[in-house]
Design a protein around this motif. Structure first.
Motif, mmCIF file in Angstrom:
data_model
loop_
_atom_site.group_PDB
_atom_site.id
_atom_site.type_symbol
_atom_site.label_atom_id
_atom_site.label_comp_id
_atom_site.label_asym_id
_atom_site.label_seq_id
_atom_site.Cartn_x
_atom_site.Cartn_y
_atom_site.Cartn_z
ATOM 1 N N TYR A 48 -5.902 -12.641 -2.774
ATOM 2 C CA TYR A 48 -4.683 -12.141 -2.142
ATOM 3 C C TYR A 48 -4.644 -12.548 -0.674
ATOM 4 O O TYR A 48 -5.676 -12.642 -0.008
ATOM 5 C CB TYR A 48 -4.630 -10.608 -2.201
ATOM 6 C CG TYR A 48 -4.838 -10.018 -3.565
ATOM 7 C CD1 TYR A 48 -3.751 -9.706 -4.383
ATOM 8 C CD2 TYR A 48 -6.118 -9.746 -4.039
ATOM 9 C CE1 TYR A 48 -3.939 -9.153 -5.643
ATOM 10 C CE2 TYR A 48 -6.316 -9.191 -5.297
ATOM 11 C CZ TYR A 48 -5.227 -8.898 -6.094
ATOM 12 O OH TYR A 48 -5.423 -8.352 -7.335
ATOM 13 N N ASP A 49 -3.436 -12.769 -0.166
ATOM 14 C CA ASP A 49 -3.201 -12.971 1.263
ATOM 15 C C ASP A 49 -2.766 -11.606 1.797
ATOM 16 O O ASP A 49 -1.683 -11.119 1.474
ATOM 17 C CB ASP A 49 -2.110 -14.028 1.463
ATOM 18 C CG ASP A 49 -1.826 -14.288 2.936
ATOM 19 O OD1 ASP A 49 -2.578 -13.771 3.793
ATOM 20 O OD2 ASP A 49 -0.852 -15.003 3.239
ATOM 21 N N LEU A 50 -3.626 -10.992 2.581
ATOM 22 C CA LEU A 50 -3.386 -9.623 3.048
ATOM 23 C C LEU A 50 -2.870 -9.630 4.478
ATOM 24 O O LEU A 50 -3.420 -10.292 5.347
ATOM 25 C CB LEU A 50 -4.701 -8.830 2.953
ATOM 26 C CG LEU A 50 -4.681 -7.337 3.277
ATOM 27 C CD1 LEU A 50 -5.818 -6.631 2.535
ATOM 28 C CD2 LEU A 50 -4.842 -7.094 4.769
ATOM 29 N N ARG A 68 0.268 -5.208 3.046
ATOM 30 C CA ARG A 68 0.910 -6.003 2.003
ATOM 31 C C ARG A 68 -0.063 -7.047 1.462
ATOM 32 O O ARG A 68 -0.721 -7.740 2.253
ATOM 33 C CB ARG A 68 2.165 -6.685 2.565
ATOM 34 C CG ARG A 68 3.236 -5.695 3.010
ATOM 35 C CD ARG A 68 4.201 -6.295 4.000
ATOM 36 N NE ARG A 68 3.552 -6.671 5.258
ATOM 37 C CZ ARG A 68 3.221 -5.803 6.219
ATOM 38 N NH1 ARG A 68 3.485 -4.510 6.074
ATOM 39 N NH2 ARG A 68 2.634 -6.234 7.330
ATOM 40 N N LEU A 69 -0.128 -7.156 0.144
ATOM 41 C CA LEU A 69 -0.999 -8.131 -0.482
ATOM 42 C C LEU A 69 -0.158 -9.103 -1.300
ATOM 43 O O LEU A 69 0.415 -8.735 -2.329
ATOM 44 C CB LEU A 69 -2.024 -7.458 -1.407
ATOM 45 C CG LEU A 69 -3.165 -6.697 -0.736
ATOM 46 C CD1 LEU A 69 -2.693 -5.274 -0.409
ATOM 47 C CD2 LEU A 69 -4.373 -6.619 -1.659
ATOM 48 N N MET A 74 -8.340 -11.843 0.758
ATOM 49 C CA MET A 74 -9.145 -10.962 -0.073
ATOM 50 C C MET A 74 -9.384 -11.613 -1.432
ATOM 51 O O MET A 74 -8.438 -12.033 -2.094
ATOM 52 C CB MET A 74 -8.453 -9.604 -0.271
ATOM 53 C CG MET A 74 -9.208 -8.658 -1.182
ATOM 54 S SD MET A 74 -8.278 -7.126 -1.495
ATOM 55 C CE MET A 74 -8.467 -6.302 0.090
ATOM 56 N N SER A 104 0.836 -1.197 0.000
ATOM 57 C CA SER A 104 0.000 0.000 0.000
ATOM 58 C C SER A 104 0.870 1.246 0.000
ATOM 59 O O SER A 104 2.066 1.197 0.315
ATOM 60 C CB SER A 104 -0.931 0.000 1.216
ATOM 61 O OG SER A 104 -0.164 0.005 2.412
ATOM 62 N N LEU A 146 -13.663 -9.957 1.903
ATOM 63 C CA LEU A 146 -12.547 -9.857 2.840
ATOM 64 C C LEU A 146 -12.846 -10.754 4.040
ATOM 65 O O LEU A 146 -13.724 -10.449 4.854
ATOM 66 C CB LEU A 146 -12.349 -8.410 3.286
ATOM 67 C CG LEU A 146 -11.117 -8.144 4.162
ATOM 68 C CD1 LEU A 146 -9.852 -8.177 3.296
ATOM 69 C CD2 LEU A 146 -11.242 -6.804 4.875
#
Length: 206
Positions: free
Chosen positions: A127-129, A111-112, A196, A105, A150
Motif C-alpha cells: 500500500y501507498d500510505l 489513507r492507504l 506498507m 482509517s 513500513l
C-alpha cells in the motif's frame, strides 16, 4: 460523496474480478487437460466441488482467491502460472490513479492506496500510505506468521505492536509481526508518507 466513491470502487473491483475469471477459466481447463485430470480427479485433489470447477471453466462464476489457491496447489503449479494468460506471452500491466482503490482509517486521517496486485493478495499486499498529522490506523491481527514492513518516505510514524513501540523517520523502515493487533500513527507535524508491505505467513516467523 464517500459512499458513492466506495460504490464506484466496488464496481471497479467486481469488474476486474469478472475479467480475471474469464482468463482463469480457460487456464484452469488447459492445465487440467495437460495433466490428464478429469473434473472429478481435480475436485478430489483440490477439495473444490466438481460443480464449482466446471462453473469456473465455463466462466459462470467468480472464484475466491482461496479457491484459486486450492486449485493451483492441486495442479502442482504456482498461483502465478494459474493466473497467467499464456506461459510465453510478454506481460506488462498499467493501473491508473482512478483505478486504485483507497482505504481510509476510522479517523479519516490516514489513507492507504491499494497498489498491490490482486493476484498476490493471499500472500503479499502493499500500500501507498499517506497520513495527516495525528492520523491513526488500528489493525486487527493478520494470520499467524505475518510480517508488516513500513518504509517511511516523508514525516515520522510510530508503530505499536502489543505494547512494543518504535518510531521511524523518512529513510527508515520498521518491520514487525502483524499477527496481533497493531497500530500505526503519524507523529510528525507534517503529512506523512510511507510504503506498507504485508507478507502473509512469512517464513521467518514460522
Amino acid at each position: 460523496m464517500g459512499v458513492e466513491r466506495g460504490r464506484e470502487r466496488t464496481r471497479d473491483l467486481v469488474s476486474g474480478a469478472q475479467v480475471l475469471s474469464g482468463q482463469l477459466g480457460k487456464t484452469i481447463q488447459r492445465l487440467r487437460k495437460a495433466y490428464n485430470l478429469s473434473l472429478s480427479e481435480l475436485a478430489e485433489q483440490s477439495g473444490v466441488a466438481k460443480s464449482i470447477i466446471s462453473q469456473i471453466e465455463r466462466n459462470e462464476t467468480n472464484p475466491t482467491l482461496a479457491t484459486i489457491w486450492r486449485l493451483s496447489q492441486a495442479l502442482d503449479v504456482s498461483i502465478e502460472r494459474v493466473l497467467a494468460t499464456g506461459d510465453e506471452e510478454p506481460f506488462i500491466e498499467k493501473s491508473s490513479r482512478a483505478d486504485t482503490p483507497i482505504l481510509v482509517s476510522d479517523d479519516g486521517r490516514m489513507r492507504l492506496a491499494i497498489v498491490g496486485w490482486i493476484k498476490t493478495v493471499e500472500w503479499l499486499q502493499w500500500y501507498d500510505l499517506s497520513a495527516d498529522p495525528g492520523g491513526v490506523l488500528d489493525s486487527d491481527a493478520h494470520q499467524r506468521g505475518s510480517v508488516e514492513s513500513l518504509s517511511v518516505t516523508e514525516g515520522e510514524f510510530e508503530v505499536d505492536v502489543a505494547g512494543a513501540v518504535q518510531r521511524a523517520r523518512a529513510g527508515e523502515t520498521l518491520r514487525y509481526r502483524c499477527d496481533r493487533p497493531h497500530t500505526v500513527r503519524c507523529v510528525s507535524e507534517t503529512t506523512g508518507r510511507a510504503m506498507m508491505v504485508v507478507i502473509m505467513k512469512a517464513a521467518v516467523m514460522e
